[in-house]
Scaffold this motif. Structure first.
Motif, mmCIF file in Angstrom:
data_model
loop_
_atom_site.group_PDB
_atom_site.id
_atom_site.type_symbol
_atom_site.label_atom_id
_atom_site.label_comp_id
_atom_site.label_asym_id
_atom_site.label_seq_id
_atom_site.Cartn_x
_atom_site.Cartn_y
_atom_site.Cartn_z
ATOM 1 N N VAL B 185 0.845 -1.208 0.000
ATOM 2 C CA VAL B 185 0.000 0.000 0.000
ATOM 3 C C VAL B 185 0.870 1.245 0.000
ATOM 4 O O VAL B 185 1.293 1.750 1.037
ATOM 5 N N ALA B 186 1.171 1.688 -1.193
ATOM 6 C CA ALA B 186 1.999 2.875 -1.313
ATOM 7 C C ALA B 186 1.618 3.607 -2.574
ATOM 8 O O ALA B 186 1.263 2.993 -3.582
ATOM 9 N N SER B 187 1.698 4.945 -2.494
ATOM 10 C CA SER B 187 1.530 5.735 -3.698
ATOM 11 C C SER B 187 2.658 6.732 -3.759
ATOM 12 O O SER B 187 2.987 7.368 -2.761
ATOM 13 N N GLY B 188 3.229 6.851 -4.938
ATOM 14 C CA GLY B 188 4.421 7.679 -5.092
ATOM 15 C C GLY B 188 5.471 6.860 -5.800
ATOM 16 O O GLY B 188 5.382 5.646 -5.858
ATOM 17 N N ASP B 189 6.490 7.531 -6.308
ATOM 18 C CA ASP B 189 7.563 6.822 -6.997
ATOM 19 C C ASP B 189 8.217 5.825 -6.047
ATOM 20 O O ASP B 189 8.423 6.111 -4.867
ATOM 21 N N VAL B 190 8.569 4.672 -6.574
ATOM 22 C CA VAL B 190 9.189 3.635 -5.759
ATOM 23 C C VAL B 190 10.494 3.207 -6.411
ATOM 24 O O VAL B 190 10.525 2.871 -7.591
ATOM 25 N N SER B 191 11.568 3.206 -5.635
ATOM 26 C CA SER B 191 12.857 2.744 -6.128
ATOM 27 C C SER B 191 13.487 1.877 -5.055
ATOM 28 O O SER B 191 13.733 2.322 -3.943
ATOM 29 N N ILE B 192 13.717 0.608 -5.384
ATOM 30 C CA ILE B 192 14.210 -0.340 -4.392
ATOM 31 C C ILE B 192 15.378 -1.109 -4.982
ATOM 32 O O ILE B 192 15.306 -1.604 -6.100
ATOM 33 N N ALA B 211 12.531 -1.859 -9.238
ATOM 34 C CA ALA B 211 12.932 -2.821 -8.212
ATOM 35 C C ALA B 211 14.046 -3.675 -8.778
ATOM 36 O O ALA B 211 13.894 -4.260 -9.849
ATOM 37 N N ALA B 212 15.152 -3.753 -8.053
ATOM 38 C CA ALA B 212 16.299 -4.505 -8.549
ATOM 39 C C ALA B 212 16.934 -5.304 -7.434
ATOM 40 O O ALA B 212 17.212 -4.778 -6.366
ATOM 41 N N SER B 213 17.161 -6.570 -7.698
ATOM 42 C CA SER B 213 17.888 -7.420 -6.779
ATOM 43 C C SER B 213 18.966 -8.138 -7.575
ATOM 44 O O SER B 213 18.938 -8.134 -8.813
ATOM 45 N N VAL B 214 19.919 -8.711 -6.900
ATOM 46 C CA VAL B 214 20.893 -9.541 -7.602
ATOM 47 C C VAL B 214 20.578 -11.018 -7.335
ATOM 48 O O VAL B 214 20.436 -11.802 -8.252
ATOM 49 N N ASP B 215 20.426 -11.339 -6.059
ATOM 50 C CA ASP B 215 20.118 -12.720 -5.700
ATOM 51 C C ASP B 215 18.826 -12.732 -4.905
ATOM 52 O O ASP B 215 18.838 -12.691 -3.684
ATOM 53 N N TRP B 219 8.497 -9.794 -6.705
ATOM 54 C CA TRP B 219 7.054 -10.007 -6.856
ATOM 55 C C TRP B 219 6.386 -8.653 -6.839
ATOM 56 O O TRP B 219 6.607 -7.850 -5.929
ATOM 57 N N PHE B 220 5.568 -8.405 -7.841
ATOM 58 C CA PHE B 220 4.849 -7.132 -7.903
ATOM 59 C C PHE B 220 3.396 -7.403 -8.205
ATOM 60 O O PHE B 220 3.060 -8.184 -9.096
ATOM 61 N N GLY B 221 2.504 -6.728 -7.482
ATOM 62 C CA GLY B 221 1.086 -6.835 -7.782
ATOM 63 C C GLY B 221 0.479 -5.456 -7.735
ATOM 64 O O GLY B 221 0.532 -4.785 -6.710
ATOM 65 N N GLY B 222 -0.071 -4.999 -8.856
ATOM 66 C CA GLY B 222 -0.661 -3.669 -8.861
ATOM 67 C C GLY B 222 -1.052 -3.246 -10.256
ATOM 68 O O GLY B 222 -0.825 -3.958 -11.235
ATOM 69 N N PHE B 232 11.742 -4.140 -13.419
ATOM 70 C CA PHE B 232 11.997 -5.189 -12.425
ATOM 71 C C PHE B 232 13.166 -6.023 -12.930
ATOM 72 O O PHE B 232 13.081 -6.664 -13.968
ATOM 73 N N VAL B 233 14.249 -5.977 -12.177
ATOM 74 C CA VAL B 233 15.471 -6.638 -12.629
ATOM 75 C C VAL B 233 16.031 -7.482 -11.503
ATOM 76 O O VAL B 233 16.198 -7.015 -10.383
ATOM 77 N N THR B 234 16.333 -8.739 -11.797
ATOM 78 C CA THR B 234 17.050 -9.565 -10.855
ATOM 79 C C THR B 234 17.991 -10.466 -11.621
ATOM 80 O O THR B 234 17.741 -10.771 -12.784
ATOM 81 N N HIS B 235 19.061 -10.865 -10.986
ATOM 82 C CA HIS B 235 20.001 -11.739 -11.678
ATOM 83 C C HIS B 235 19.681 -13.206 -11.401
ATOM 84 O O HIS B 235 19.369 -13.962 -12.301
#
Lengths: 184, 304, 225
Positions: B185-192, B211-215, B219-222, B232-235
């Motif tokens: 539950v968030a509104s506004g730019d999101v950078s993780i 949203a970026a992870s390496v390992d 999961w995104f729902g919206g 959405f980037v992950t290695h």
């Protein structure tokens, strides 16, 4: 670290550690040793969590996944513990994809005596494997996840969408049902 | 013990032992908390006062000062440069020695006026914020951050620990290294960004999500905003993106050793090349990029 | 009527009772042979579960495992297919096991040793660029190696020689997570060597280099004060 005289002096955990290192560097025979050392237990775990359908298929998926992810095992736990966690992830994911396991098995307890009769192992008076299979579904799941795979109740709660309290009581029910197979 | 600190006055107060103190704060003041180790819990109330409850034992005390619109709270042992680390290296490993005073552990429970701006820094602490609070910044080395009810920008920086965010209206920036990040539950730019951890985003109303992870899995729902940009980037992890059935986006998926599964009827890609494919959902409004290296990509229906 | 203390036996076995409940149960156990027997048998159940070897499969699962692994090692491109209403794209070219795992066999010590032998940022950049030339990178990848390599080498030296003050716990985590990113970079590099014309792989490599730089900067920004 002392140099050991022979391989027979190694514990299972030590053999695992050696074979993981070898397998990670590309030794296929080492990976096969890991497989054979653990497959029977993972087979039982899979059967108890999945039911009888697709067990071998899931088992194959699990060990292919082990091969894929072996390089991420960093020795922070015993290999067996890591393997159980990975296997559980694969199994629960497969169950979620199927979406029908709960519907097919929910609420029905397999008759313990009948299950025992179906799977009598020659020479053994008591077949605990069948006894676990005969547990009510939820109790069996919690027992397998807690006592075999080493999950904590809070983790089991998240995996099975139940409360930690429910997990504790189901574990107790499972253990109490199985205790009759052991002498006081 | 109730104390009155005149608004705008520069008063330092050393409190000698376990503390429960309440004092008035200037309207619009912000809170700055520094703590080496121990829990920090921030709650709010509808009064222009601040209550500090601290469990710190006799060896340490609290320093509370209010000046120039800032209320600063810290243990008396806290000061910059207290803890030096000498680093020796050899060919095999790094070894560390620790020089400096023995740090104290202080647990804080601070009740602040609703809407207060927060600045929390603690090397080894679990931080909990229960709003509504204003702009908030949390910086941790080792500890979990659990923040809810922020009305304003939120920044969280963490080395080792999970970050759990709920109910934010404002820009969110999270930089974690070893920990899972969850935003609900968030509104506004999101950078993780996290290096070793999962990212879960649910009920996000934003036109910019990264949203970026390496390992770790993502999961995104919206819903997607009409001209929004989502990445959405992950290695080494799976990416699961759940969208409403009427989602409209130009989608780019890229993976090296993974599968792409979709509930949506995907047209043949308009621009397909090895490892990357593009296709369109609906009218193609938003821009959606999903990238894994060793993981699956799933684009699924979001069922309400 | 069931013994009320029986319900606590599992929690007692798992050391999950409060001190007061534990004491109360232990007083009861001293007096109740049935509960003592139950506790002992519950303990046997848990010991059995922990050591149970399992039952063998009826089918030859190893054969399937081996064949699937063999198939994954060979390059494979599968066109789009529709499967039960879902369209699946397989865009996989699997990694060679040895190449992707060799880095892990080296581990953290290798990372440190490698950096210790490259005392200057220039040397670090040269080493990175040389590795890239061997694998015939695209322009994007070379640019990433040059652009980030110098900055990365500089921050790594700062970390190594303590120019930034970090407490030991933070350093431990940073070093561990740098290994995570280094593995990702290594995998991307191997993939690019197999498919040097892939813009996606080159961009992914650049992204991982940028993440490493970000991580090092984050570590530099984190201080114990």
């Amino acid at each position: 670290m002392n140099v050991l005289q022979s391989d027979t002096e190694l514990t299972t955990a030590e053999r695992d550690a050696v074979d993981v290192e070898l397998a990670v560097s590309g030794d296929g025979e080492a990976f096969e040793r890991l497989y054979h050392r653990h497959v029977d237990r993972i087979h039982s775990l899979t059967r108890w969590l999945m039911g009888q359908d697709d067990v071998e298929d899931v088992l194959q998926d699990i060990f292919v996944r082990v091969w894929e992810k072996l390089h991420t095992f960093k020795g922070q736990s015993a290999f067996g513990t890591w393997l159980h966690r990975l296997a559980t992830n694969v199994i629960l994911r497969r169950r979620a994809e199927r979406g029908t396991y709960g519907e097919r098995h929910s609420g029905s307890a397999i008759d313990l005596a009948r299950a025992r009769a179906d799977r009598v192992t020659p020479g053994l008076k008591i077949d605990l494997d069948a006894a676990v299979e005969g547990l009510p579904e939820r109790a069996r799941e919690v027992f397998v996840l807690h006592d075999m795979a080493g999950y904590k109740h809070e983790e089991i709660g998240e995996l099975l969408s139940i409360s930690a309290g429910t997990s504790r009581s189901q574990l107790h029910h499972a253990r109490m049902a199985l205790r009759e197979y052991f002498a006081a | 013990m109730f104390l009155t600190l005149a608004a705008g006055a520069a008063i330092a107060l050393a409190i000698p032992q376990d503390t429960d103190t309440t004092f008035a704060v200037a309207p619009g003041a912000r809170l700055e908390v520094r703590n080496y180790a121990g829990d920090i819990v921030i709650r709010t109330w509808g009064q222009n006062q601040m209550r500090i409850v601290a469990d710190h034992g006799r060896r340490d005390g609290l320093l509370v000062e209010q000046a120039d619109g800032v209320v600063r709270v810290s243990p008396t042992s806290w000061k910059s440069g207290d803890f030096d680390v000498d680093i020796d290296s050899d060919d095999v490993s790094l070894s560390w020695s620790f020089a400096g005073g023995r740090p104290s552990i202080v647990d804080f429970e601070i009740t602040v006026p609703e809407g207060m701006v927060l600045d929390i820094g603690a090397p080894f602490a679990d931080v909990t914020v229960e709003g509504p609070v204003g702009e908030t910044s949390v910086a941790l080395n080792e500890g979990d951050a659990t923040v809810s009810g922020v009305r304003g920008p939120l920044t969280v920086r963490s080395v080792e620990g999970d970050v759990t965010i709920e109910d934010v209206v404002g820009r969110i920036r999270i930089n974690a290294i070893d920990g899972d990040v969850s935003v609900d539950v968030a509104s506004g730019d999101v950078s993780i960004e996290t290096t070793d951890g999962e990212i879960r985003l649910a009920n996000i109303t934003s036109s910019s999500v990264s949203a970026a992870s390496v390992d770790g899995d993502i999961w995104f729902g919206g819903a997607l905003a009409a001209q929004g940009i989502y990445s959405f980037v992950t290695h080494d992890g799976d990416a699961t993106i759940m969208l409403p059935r009427d989602a409209s986006a130009r989608v780019t998926v890229a993976t090296y050793d993974g599968e792409v599964l979709s509930d949506f009827p995907i047209s043949l890609p308009e621009d397909f090349q090895r490892h990357r494919a593009r296709f369109t959902l609906g009218g193609g409004g938003a821009q959606l990029e999903i990238e894994t290296f060793d993981g699956d990509i799933e684009i699924l229906y979001l069922e309400s | 009527m069931p013994d009320p203390f029986t319900e606590r036996l599992s929690a007692y076995l798992d050391d999950e009772l409060s001190a007061a409940d534990r004491r109360e149960l232990e007083v009861h156990l001293a007096e109740c042979a049935t509960c003592r027997s139950d506790l002992d048998r519950l303990r046997q159940v848990t010991q059995w579960a922990a050591t149970y070897a399992g039952t063998p499969t009826r089918a030859d699962v190893w054969h399937g495992v081996r064949e699937e692994i063999r198939q994954r090692v060979s390059p494979d491109v599968t066109p789009i297919e529709a499967v039960q209403g879902r369209e699946r794209m397989r865009v996989s070219v699997p990694l060679a096991l040895a190449a992707s795992l060799a880095f892990f066999a080296v581990g953290i010590g290798g990372w440190v040793a490698g950096r210790a032998m490259a005392p200057t940022p220039v040397a670090g950049v040269a080493a990175t660029a040389e590795a890239m030339m061997v694998s015939r990178p695209t322009g994007t990848a070379l640019l990433a190696a040059e652009k980030y390599g110098a900055a990365i080498a500089q921050l790594e030296q700062a970390l190594l020689h303590g120019e930034d003050r970090l407490d030991s716990a933070t350093v431990r985590v940073v070093v561990q997570k740098l290994a995570v990113i280094d593995r990702a970079i290594s995998e991307a590099r191997v993939a690019m060597a197999k498919d040097p014309g892939s813009a996606y792989l080159a961009e992914h490599f650049a992204t991982m280099m940028r993440r490493k730089l970000t991580l090092l900067r984050s570590a530099a920004a984190v201080r114990s004060s």
